[in-house]
Design a protein around this motif. Sequence first.
Motif, PDB file in Angstrom:
ATOM      1  N   GLU A 193       0.708  -5.207  -9.359  1.00  0.00           N
ATOM      2  CA  GLU A 193      -0.791  -4.666  -9.462  1.00  0.00           C
ATOM      3  C   GLU A 193      -1.639  -5.835  -8.918  1.00  0.00           C
ATOM      4  O   GLU A 193      -2.719  -5.563  -8.081  1.00  0.00           O
ATOM      5  CB  GLU A 193      -1.050  -4.467 -11.030  1.00  0.00           C
ATOM      6  CG  GLU A 193      -0.432  -3.294 -11.518  1.00  0.00           C
ATOM      7  CD  GLU A 193      -0.570  -3.287 -13.034  1.00  0.00           C
ATOM      8  OE1 GLU A 193      -1.245  -4.058 -13.544  1.00  0.00           O
ATOM      9  OE2 GLU A 193      -0.061  -2.124 -13.597  1.00  0.00           O
ATOM     10  N   PHE A 194      -1.366  -7.036  -9.279  1.00  0.00           N
ATOM     11  CA  PHE A 194      -2.258  -8.127  -8.519  1.00  0.00           C
ATOM     12  C   PHE A 194      -2.391  -8.244  -6.938  1.00  0.00           C
ATOM     13  O   PHE A 194      -3.444  -8.098  -6.385  1.00  0.00           O
ATOM     14  CB  PHE A 194      -1.693  -9.651  -9.017  1.00  0.00           C
ATOM     15  CG  PHE A 194      -2.622 -10.649  -8.439  1.00  0.00           C
ATOM     16  CD1 PHE A 194      -3.892 -11.040  -8.941  1.00  0.00           C
ATOM     17  CD2 PHE A 194      -2.179 -11.297  -7.195  1.00  0.00           C
ATOM     18  CE1 PHE A 194      -4.628 -12.023  -8.454  1.00  0.00           C
ATOM     19  CE2 PHE A 194      -2.803 -12.400  -6.586  1.00  0.00           C
ATOM     20  CZ  PHE A 194      -3.989 -12.647  -7.243  1.00  0.00           C
ATOM     21  N   LEU A 195      -1.248  -7.914  -6.280  1.00  0.00           N
ATOM     22  CA  LEU A 195      -1.085  -7.840  -4.961  1.00  0.00           C
ATOM     23  C   LEU A 195      -1.685  -6.737  -4.460  1.00  0.00           C
ATOM     24  O   LEU A 195      -2.402  -6.819  -3.294  1.00  0.00           O
ATOM     25  CB  LEU A 195       0.515  -8.051  -4.622  1.00  0.00           C
ATOM     26  CG  LEU A 195       0.976  -9.231  -4.485  1.00  0.00           C
ATOM     27  CD1 LEU A 195       2.455  -9.218  -4.300  1.00  0.00           C
ATOM     28  CD2 LEU A 195       0.513 -10.285  -3.626  1.00  0.00           C
ATOM     29  N   ARG A 196      -1.405  -5.533  -5.051  1.00  0.00           N
ATOM     30  CA  ARG A 196      -2.267  -4.175  -4.510  1.00  0.00           C
ATOM     31  C   ARG A 196      -3.638  -4.367  -4.777  1.00  0.00           C
ATOM     32  O   ARG A 196      -4.514  -4.015  -3.900  1.00  0.00           O
ATOM     33  CB  ARG A 196      -1.737  -3.104  -5.363  1.00  0.00           C
ATOM     34  CG  ARG A 196      -0.292  -2.713  -4.622  1.00  0.00           C
ATOM     35  CD  ARG A 196       0.234  -1.663  -5.467  1.00  0.00           C
ATOM     36  NE  ARG A 196       1.791  -1.222  -4.892  1.00  0.00           N
ATOM     37  CZ  ARG A 196       2.772  -0.320  -5.410  1.00  0.00           C
ATOM     38  NH1 ARG A 196       2.403  -0.058  -6.549  1.00  0.00           N
ATOM     39  NH2 ARG A 196       3.469  -0.343  -4.619  1.00  0.00           N
ATOM     40  N   ILE A 233       0.986  -1.142  -0.069  1.00  0.00           N
ATOM     41  CA  ILE A 233      -0.010   0.080   0.028  1.00  0.00           C
ATOM     42  C   ILE A 233       0.864   1.084   0.103  1.00  0.00           C
ATOM     43  O   ILE A 233       1.580   1.372   1.008  1.00  0.00           O
ATOM     44  CB  ILE A 233      -0.999   0.171   1.196  1.00  0.00           C
ATOM     45  CG1 ILE A 233      -1.870  -1.372   1.271  1.00  0.00           C
ATOM     46  CG2 ILE A 233      -1.798   1.365   1.206  1.00  0.00           C
ATOM     47  CD1 ILE A 233      -2.651  -1.560   2.472  1.00  0.00           C
ATOM     48  N   PRO A 234       1.017   1.971  -1.184  1.00  0.00           N
ATOM     49  CA  PRO A 234       1.901   3.136  -1.149  1.00  0.00           C
ATOM     50  C   PRO A 234       1.677   4.112   0.153  1.00  0.00           C
ATOM     51  O   PRO A 234       0.540   4.398   0.234  1.00  0.00           O
ATOM     52  CB  PRO A 234       1.617   3.646  -2.554  1.00  0.00           C
ATOM     53  CG  PRO A 234       1.126   2.390  -3.389  1.00  0.00           C
ATOM     54  CD  PRO A 234       0.290   1.443  -2.316  1.00  0.00           C
ATOM     55  N   GLY A 235       2.602   4.439   0.569  1.00  0.00           N
ATOM     56  CA  GLY A 235       2.635   5.233   1.485  1.00  0.00           C
ATOM     57  C   GLY A 235       2.577   4.791   2.958  1.00  0.00           C
ATOM     58  O   GLY A 235       2.506   5.402   3.891  1.00  0.00           O
ATOM     59  N   GLU A 236       2.626   3.489   3.018  1.00  0.00           N
ATOM     60  CA  GLU A 236       2.458   2.776   4.382  1.00  0.00           C
ATOM     61  C   GLU A 236       3.639   1.778   4.433  1.00  0.00           C
ATOM     62  O   GLU A 236       3.368   0.632   3.856  1.00  0.00           O
ATOM     63  CB  GLU A 236       1.102   1.804   4.379  1.00  0.00           C
ATOM     64  CG  GLU A 236      -0.059   2.977   4.476  1.00  0.00           C
ATOM     65  CD  GLU A 236      -1.340   2.110   4.812  1.00  0.00           C
ATOM     66  OE1 GLU A 236      -1.364   1.260   5.754  1.00  0.00           O
ATOM     67  OE2 GLU A 236      -2.351   2.674   4.434  1.00  0.00           O
ATOM     68  N   PRO A 237       4.513   2.199   4.785  1.00  0.00           N
ATOM     69  CA  PRO A 237       5.923   1.499   4.559  1.00  0.00           C
ATOM     70  C   PRO A 237       5.952   0.202   5.361  1.00  0.00           C
ATOM     71  O   PRO A 237       6.829  -0.606   5.724  1.00  0.00           O
ATOM     72  CB  PRO A 237       6.997   2.354   5.228  1.00  0.00           C
ATOM     73  CG  PRO A 237       6.175   3.597   5.993  1.00  0.00           C
ATOM     74  CD  PRO A 237       4.863   3.605   5.284  1.00  0.00           C
ATOM     75  N   LYS A 238       4.873   0.062   6.614  1.00  0.00           N
ATOM     76  CA  LYS A 238       5.000  -1.201   7.388  1.00  0.00           C
ATOM     77  C   LYS A 238       4.428  -2.256   6.691  1.00  0.00           C
ATOM     78  O   LYS A 238       4.052  -3.609   7.022  1.00  0.00           O
ATOM     79  CB  LYS A 238       4.320  -0.926   8.690  1.00  0.00           C
ATOM     80  CG  LYS A 238       5.218  -0.128   9.670  1.00  0.00           C
ATOM     81  CD  LYS A 238       4.669   0.117  10.828  1.00  0.00           C
ATOM     82  CE  LYS A 238       5.474   0.996  11.823  1.00  0.00           C
ATOM     83  NZ  LYS A 238       5.087   0.930  13.466  1.00  0.00           N
ATOM     84  N   LYS A 239       3.445  -1.837   5.512  1.00  0.00           N
ATOM     85  CA  LYS A 239       2.774  -3.141   4.761  1.00  0.00           C
ATOM     86  C   LYS A 239       3.535  -3.207   3.241  1.00  0.00           C
ATOM     87  O   LYS A 239       3.375  -2.605   2.430  1.00  0.00           O
ATOM     88  CB  LYS A 239       1.307  -2.346   4.356  1.00  0.00           C
ATOM     89  CG  LYS A 239       0.581  -2.095   5.746  1.00  0.00           C
ATOM     90  CD  LYS A 239      -0.669  -2.014   5.611  1.00  0.00           C
ATOM     91  CE  LYS A 239      -1.566  -1.753   6.839  1.00  0.00           C
ATOM     92  NZ  LYS A 239      -2.948  -1.126   6.883  1.00  0.00           N
ATOM     93  N   THR A 240       4.441  -4.023   3.643  1.00  0.00           N
ATOM     94  CA  THR A 240       5.154  -4.729   2.402  1.00  0.00           C
ATOM     95  C   THR A 240       5.333  -6.058   2.250  1.00  0.00           C
ATOM     96  O   THR A 240       4.893  -6.840   3.103  1.00  0.00           O
ATOM     97  CB  THR A 240       6.740  -4.106   2.872  1.00  0.00           C
ATOM     98  OG1 THR A 240       7.228  -4.988   3.938  1.00  0.00           O
ATOM     99  CG2 THR A 240       6.962  -2.636   3.209  1.00  0.00           C
ATOM    100  N   MET A 241       5.793  -6.213   0.946  1.00  0.00           N
ATOM    101  CA  MET A 241       5.674  -7.798   0.392  1.00  0.00           C
ATOM    102  C   MET A 241       7.120  -7.897  -0.361  1.00  0.00           C
ATOM    103  O   MET A 241       7.738  -6.958  -0.608  1.00  0.00           O
ATOM    104  CB  MET A 241       4.704  -7.940  -0.575  1.00  0.00           C
ATOM    105  CG  MET A 241       3.235  -7.806  -0.199  1.00  0.00           C
ATOM    106  SD  MET A 241       2.871  -9.073   0.805  1.00  0.00           S
ATOM    107  CE  MET A 241       2.953 -10.538   0.044  1.00  0.00           C
ATOM    108  N   ARG A 242       7.587  -8.988  -0.536  1.00  0.00           N
ATOM    109  CA  ARG A 242       8.777  -9.493  -1.265  1.00  0.00           C
ATOM    110  C   ARG A 242       8.098 -10.197  -2.235  1.00  0.00           C
ATOM    111  O   ARG A 242       7.632 -11.364  -2.064  1.00  0.00           O
ATOM    112  CB  ARG A 242       9.838 -10.284  -0.230  1.00  0.00           C
ATOM    113  CG  ARG A 242      10.500  -9.418   0.938  1.00  0.00           C
ATOM    114  CD  ARG A 242      11.610 -10.360   1.450  1.00  0.00           C
ATOM    115  NE  ARG A 242      11.536  -9.590   2.922  1.00  0.00           N
ATOM    116  CZ  ARG A 242      12.113 -10.282   3.822  1.00  0.00           C
ATOM    117  NH1 ARG A 242      12.832 -11.488   3.802  1.00  0.00           N
ATOM    118  NH2 ARG A 242      12.586  -9.857   5.300  1.00  0.00           N
TER     119      ARG A 242
END
Length: 90
Positions: free
Chosen positions: A40-43, A16-25
Amino acid sequence: MERIESVEEHKEIELIPGEPKKTMRIGSRLSSQMETFTIEFLRKNSDMFAWSPLDFIGIDPEVIVHRLNVDLKLNQSSRRRGRSGQNARR
């Protein structure tokens, strides 16, 4: 026990752009087209991820709770322990 390591490097993205704690690898070796598709799929499906316990509200606990099959009436030394190698032959 040997730890399994990833074969390739990963790239960390903000789900979620702008939410640095919500990341994926994601894999760093993806083609640019596949990387774009994956991000795009994950977002698009980011509402399916649980980021905190509050995100589990409304989900049946039978689905998300893990229970160990342990008889608490037995003391620690009488519980059977798994054996391997030479210890299994004794």
